[in-house]
Design a protein around this motif. Structure first.
Motif, PDB file in Angstrom:
ATOM      1  N   TYR A  78      21.855  18.498   9.103  1.00 41.62           N
ATOM      2  CA  TYR A  78      21.935  17.841   7.793  1.00 41.62           C
ATOM      3  C   TYR A  78      21.839  16.328   7.949  1.00 41.62           C
ATOM      4  N   GLN A 110      26.601   7.981   3.130  1.00 42.87           N
ATOM      5  CA  GLN A 110      27.926   7.526   2.685  1.00 42.87           C
ATOM      6  C   GLN A 110      27.791   6.122   2.135  1.00 42.87           C
ATOM      7  N   GLU A 169      17.813  17.197  -1.696  1.00 41.91           N
ATOM      8  CA  GLU A 169      18.445  16.677  -2.895  1.00 41.91           C
ATOM      9  C   GLU A 169      17.536  15.643  -3.557  1.00 41.91           C
ATOM     10  N   TYR A 215      31.260  21.645   9.438  1.00 40.01           N
ATOM     11  CA  TYR A 215      30.227  20.815  10.032  1.00 40.01           C
ATOM     12  C   TYR A 215      30.810  19.963  11.152  1.00 40.01           C
ATOM     13  N   PHE A 232      24.863   9.758   8.049  1.00 39.59           N
ATOM     14  CA  PHE A 232      25.469  10.668   9.020  1.00 39.59           C
ATOM     15  C   PHE A 232      24.592  11.895   9.196  1.00 39.59           C
ATOM     16  N   GLN A 281      24.500  28.082   8.373  1.00 44.19           N
ATOM     17  CA  GLN A 281      24.452  27.392   7.086  1.00 44.19           C
ATOM     18  C   GLN A 281      25.826  26.942   6.607  1.00 44.19           C
ATOM     19  N   GLY A 282      26.610  26.385   7.461  1.00 36.98           N
ATOM     20  CA  GLY A 282      27.836  25.710   7.044  1.00 36.98           C
ATOM     21  C   GLY A 282      29.127  26.459   7.321  1.00 36.98           C
ATOM     22  N   SER A 317      18.882  19.307   4.355  1.00 34.92           N
ATOM     23  CA  SER A 317      19.417  20.299   5.273  1.00 34.92           C
ATOM     24  C   SER A 317      18.257  21.114   5.838  1.00 34.92           C
ATOM     25  N   TYR A 345      23.499  13.200   5.666  1.00 36.36           N
ATOM     26  CA  TYR A 345      24.373  12.777   4.586  1.00 36.36           C
ATOM     27  C   TYR A 345      24.318  11.261   4.481  1.00 36.36           C
ATOM     28  N   ILE A 367      15.826  23.481   3.855  1.00 41.56           N
ATOM     29  CA  ILE A 367      16.464  24.365   2.885  1.00 41.56           C
ATOM     30  C   ILE A 367      17.145  23.597   1.755  1.00 41.56           C
ATOM     31  N   ILE A 368      17.504  22.364   1.975  1.00 42.44           N
ATOM     32  CA  ILE A 368      18.058  21.535   0.896  1.00 42.44           C
ATOM     33  C   ILE A 368      17.313  20.209   0.884  1.00 42.44           C
ATOM     34  N   PHE A 394      31.791   7.565  -0.437  1.00 40.00           N
ATOM     35  CA  PHE A 394      31.431   8.874  -0.968  1.00 40.00           C
ATOM     36  C   PHE A 394      30.273   9.460  -0.167  1.00 40.00           C
ATOM     37  N   LEU A 395      30.472  10.682   0.326  1.00 39.55           N
ATOM     38  CA  LEU A 395      29.475  11.362   1.149  1.00 39.55           C
ATOM     39  C   LEU A 395      28.639  12.299   0.290  1.00 39.55           C
ATOM     40  N   ILE A 397      25.065  14.833   0.275  1.00 39.42           N
ATOM     41  CA  ILE A 397      24.029  15.461   1.086  1.00 39.42           C
ATOM     42  C   ILE A 397      22.648  14.974   0.659  1.00 39.42           C
TER      43      ILE A 397
END
Lengths: 113, 112
Positions: free
Chosen positions: A33, A37, A58, A102, A90, A97-98, A48, A35, A55-56, A42-43, A45
């Motif tokens: 992943y 911040q 955003e 993590y 990060f 898948q999680g 992924s 991420y 698959i992800i 605030f983290l 995503i």
């Protein structure tokens, strides 16, 4: 050491430049992943990958492009950097898948001037 | 409204105190609940991982999940100055376990 390692740790660059951040994990995890911040800690995503497959994805500007050459590596390339891209990025990895949580890298502090 | 709400603090306690950190959430599909600790300029480190409701204990740390109230807690007993960090709650749905939703973190300082 088993870990998620990302480079560079710090990156200071001018607006408009293109830069890459690299990430590697030796935990045998299938999923990786990115991420972001922000200054308020605030983290959120961004992307992924599971076994090299995206698959992800955003709502991230398409100036950001992830690339996974194999399941142990996930790199992030950023084109035409803007001031608002300044943040800590990060990399993380996980099993299945999680599930189980993590493992995070130590972060890349990006400053765009 | 945010999916996960967490009081950002800061929270300051004396050494030896019991610390209670909390998050509320709105998504009833969340099934995996986690607490991460983040020291300054470091990556988040997984402290506790819980599936569905219930309690989990690990040394001085206890995690509680109350799905009926959509409320999770982390308790730290006999707090130490080395516990000073930002604590982040995180949650995921069972069907999309790869997408973690984080709270904004609570900054904790334990004073010697």
């Amino acid at each position: 050491d088993t870990a998620v390692s990302q480079t560079p740790k710090y990156l200071v660059t001018q607006m408009g430049n293109d830069k890459s951040i690299k990430c590697e994990q030796n935990l045998g995890h299938d999923t990786m992943y990115w991420y972001k911040q922000d200054s308020k800690k605030f983290l959120k995503i961004m992307f992924s990958y599971n076994n090299k497959e995206l698959i992800i994805n955003e709502t991230v500007p398409n100036r950001f492009s992830p690339k996974s050459p194999d399941k142990a590596h996930l790199n992030l390339h950023i084109n035409s950097l803007e001031l608002g891209d300044s943040a800590v990025y990060f990399c993380a990895s996980s099993r299945e898948q999680g599930i189980g949580g993590y493992t995070f890298g130590s972060g890349t502090r990006l400053t765009v001037v | 409204q945010k999916e996960v709400e967490q009081d950002p603090g800061p929270l300051s306690v004396p050494e030896g105190a019991i610390v209670s950190l909390n998050c509320t959430y709105s998504n009833s599909a969340f099934q995996y609940f986690m607490w991460y600790r983040q020291y300054s300029r470091k990556g988040p480190e997984l402290l506790m991982y819980t599936y569905s409701s219930g309690n989990k204990e690990d040394g001085r740390f206890t995690a509680q999940v109350d799905k009926s109230s959509k409320y999770i807690s982390l308790f730290i007993r006999d707090s130490q100055p080395s516990d000073s960090a930002t604590y982040l709650c995180a949650m995921a749905e069972e069907t999309s376990g790869s997408r973690l939703t984080f709270g904004e973190g609570t900054q904790l300082t334990v004073n010697p």
